[in-house]
Enzyme design. Sequence first.
Site, PDB file in Angstrom:
ATOM      1  N   ASP A 134       0.849  -1.190   0.000  1.00  0.00           N
ATOM      2  CA  ASP A 134       0.000   0.000   0.000  1.00  0.00           C
ATOM      3  C   ASP A 134       0.884   1.239   0.000  1.00  0.00           C
ATOM      4  O   ASP A 134       1.950   1.250  -0.617  1.00  0.00           O
ATOM      5  CB  ASP A 134      -0.942  -0.045   1.201  1.00  0.00           C
ATOM      6  CG  ASP A 134      -2.310   0.554   0.893  1.00  0.00           C
ATOM      7  OD1 ASP A 134      -2.384   1.771   0.657  1.00  0.00           O
ATOM      8  OD2 ASP A 134      -3.302  -0.204   0.873  1.00  0.00           O
ATOM      9  N   HIS A 213      -3.919   5.841   3.216  1.00  0.00           N
ATOM     10  CA  HIS A 213      -4.565   4.604   2.773  1.00  0.00           C
ATOM     11  C   HIS A 213      -3.863   3.376   3.361  1.00  0.00           C
ATOM     12  O   HIS A 213      -4.518   2.437   3.842  1.00  0.00           O
ATOM     13  CB  HIS A 213      -4.545   4.566   1.244  1.00  0.00           C
ATOM     14  CG  HIS A 213      -5.428   3.533   0.628  1.00  0.00           C
ATOM     15  ND1 HIS A 213      -5.036   2.230   0.473  1.00  0.00           N
ATOM     16  CD2 HIS A 213      -6.672   3.616   0.098  1.00  0.00           C
ATOM     17  CE1 HIS A 213      -6.001   1.552  -0.134  1.00  0.00           C
ATOM     18  NE2 HIS A 213      -7.009   2.367  -0.367  1.00  0.00           N
ATOM     19  N   SER A 546     -11.002  -1.524  -1.039  1.00  0.00           N
ATOM     20  CA  SER A 546      -9.712  -1.430  -0.336  1.00  0.00           C
ATOM     21  C   SER A 546      -9.858  -1.748   1.138  1.00  0.00           C
ATOM     22  O   SER A 546      -8.941  -2.263   1.774  1.00  0.00           O
ATOM     23  CB  SER A 546      -9.136  -0.012  -0.469  1.00  0.00           C
ATOM     24  OG  SER A 546      -8.502   0.181  -1.689  1.00  0.00           O
TER      25      SER A 546
END
Length: 771
Positions: A134, A213, A546
Amino acid sequence: MATFLSISLIFIFFFISQIESEPLDQTVKTFIFRIDRFSKPSIFQSHYHWYTSEFADPPQILHVYDTVFHGFSATLSPDQVASLSQHPAVLHVFEDRRRQLHTTRSPQFLGLRNQKGLWSESDYGSDVIVGVFDTGVWPERRSFSDRNLGPVPKRWRGVCETGVKFTARNCNKKVIGARFFIKGHEAAANAGGPITAINGSVEFRSPRDADGHGTHTASTAAGRYAFEASMSGYASGIAKGVAPKSRLAVYKVCWKDSGCFDSDILAAFDAAVNDGVDVISISIGGGDGISSPYYLDPIAIGSFGAVSHGVFVSASAGNDGPNGMSVTNLAPWLTTVGAGTIDRNFPAVVVLGDGRRLSGVSLYAGAPLKGKMYPLVYPGKSGMLSTSLCMENSLDPRQVRGKIVICDRGNNPRVAKGMVVKKAGGVGMILANGISNGEGLVGDAHLLPTAAVGADEGDAVKAYVSSTKTPSATIDFQGTVIGIKPAPVVASFSGRGPNGLNPEILKPDLIAPGVNILAAWTDAVGPTGLDADNRKTEFNILSGTSMAAPHVSGAAALLKSAHPDWSPAVIRSAMMTTAGITNNQNKTMTDEATGNPSTPYDLGAGHLNLDRAMDPGLVYDITGEDYVRFLCSVGYGPRVIQVITRSPPKCPGKKTSPGNLNYPSIAALFPTSSAGPSSKTFIRTVTNVGQPNAVYRPMIEAPKGVKVTVKPSKLVFTEAVKKRSYLVTVAVDRSNIVLGESGGVFGALYWSDGKQHVVRSPIVVTQMDPL
């Protein structure tokens, strides 16, 4: 030997001269070379020496791959690549491609309970290592504390790479390793075009997370207990990941504002498997709605190598739903995860001047409107698309100042629309879904009072503006509400089937919580991610597949801890055959986009249910040889298959059907022509992981217009006999079959031992000509 050496030196001279003679004005790009590792001449000490001697100069080579993939990536001109592609050792070449990220209460919603069940049986995933691909990590968060954790597992072989604002002390017994991969990104930036060099003022050249994220997904999978957690008062409680004691290895492959490059992702797969991870979580995909063939997809290639080493890989299904055939990450060795809601919501009610109340959602945490009515305006009445979407610099301050503005969803980020309204002097925003989003809603931490409403409510508020001379409205923010029904619901944005590469393999495999998920956040940006958002928050609430994929990654860590001998395919099977298909009203799960009952194209086998996955009874295992036979069955030749598998394949003399892969679901594909076959037979093999002596009998829920038969009529297991095979015959009545809107009809096969185990496999029947 002399003759062989002379030939090898001729090859070296030829290819170096080709490189040196290239004109300087050729565009240089990054390419990934898949090399037949068995072709390396013995005079070279290593593959690296071979590559740098025979294919490219050392400065041109970015990564050398030698674990999940054999080859290298390099920056070369198209003419150089065309020449090198003719080398007999080159199996395939593909251009480096940019990919995008697929952007609490959820553990309890999955059936996890303290002091019993899978959490206690697995010791909360202790000592299982989860690798997260990520944007990095913000290691100081409480979610990454190593308090009361035992020593780092001895099998761990990874490192803690240092860099900007990231030292060796940022790793601990929780975040046991961290790496960053930037060479592919930098090569693209050096080549010119839309990719720019890393901006040191907003990004860190290190594993530190400037985007948020990666911190969010890592803590969702394996975050520690964090008391008194919330996002500005929303979703307050105890935040925790699915596998709170699992160890984390962070692989930063994505960079703020510029995405993730295939060459770097493949390097991360290589490193993670060498490092010793048990699970890989990757919430990354193409983002263009188009799925590449497996041999051109580094996520598929890298994950095949990982699974071959016993590593479970969970990948997001993409956010291009509710359109059909929008699911991504389709390789059958991947576990592909769609998104569903949980039983928590953040309601915001739009109150119109005529007294009507329209339901919406919001995570706005600023000063409330306190019931004050404001003028309401819809800039989209002008017919200009940019103003209806509230694009940058599209709003006239004279029209919106002091008013609540209606903006249509789409094109630019939802939170960016609110910033446009605020800059133009608006006091609030109503964000209206279009028909493509339906009634699917996600909360956002807007910088001004905002409510997101579904397509029906959006149409209603626009009609009100058109029918009233002085329209007005206010927004009532109602905080956090738990116990929402129905839940789960398939998220409207979640990628949908059928599988665009091989419809015989049902994708997504299952769904997991992916809407309004609370997890840890970076200190580098505010909760909206906008440059103008200077707020700091320890936790943030995000939505997307996600967020769903790391739930399954954490679940895999728990199952791996409880059952160390289970293969990646067995772990996936346990999740799929025990997944739920009903909501908390004990009714069939619905689709958020339409309100209709969901189908396996929406939710795969169902919603993850960890209360049952620990003890599935029967499982469907798949070996590397099975996957090779599958690749042979879809028409790939030996050299193409070797691009994926690393070793030369041995295809059977008689071509098999792709549908005979030992998958926990059955997808029967029939041609549209009436002259085609009207029945197909599939073989499956199950392994008993429950009580040694057991008898399972089938129950069939046949799709409408379809006859399903199973042989034998029972499966008998003993201490000596743990595997049994069976045949499923699917026959269609072409005069009676009525395909639904999604192009299929759906049923299920259940195997029951009459006691505690019910093993469910969805059946999908569709008429479609070969893709």
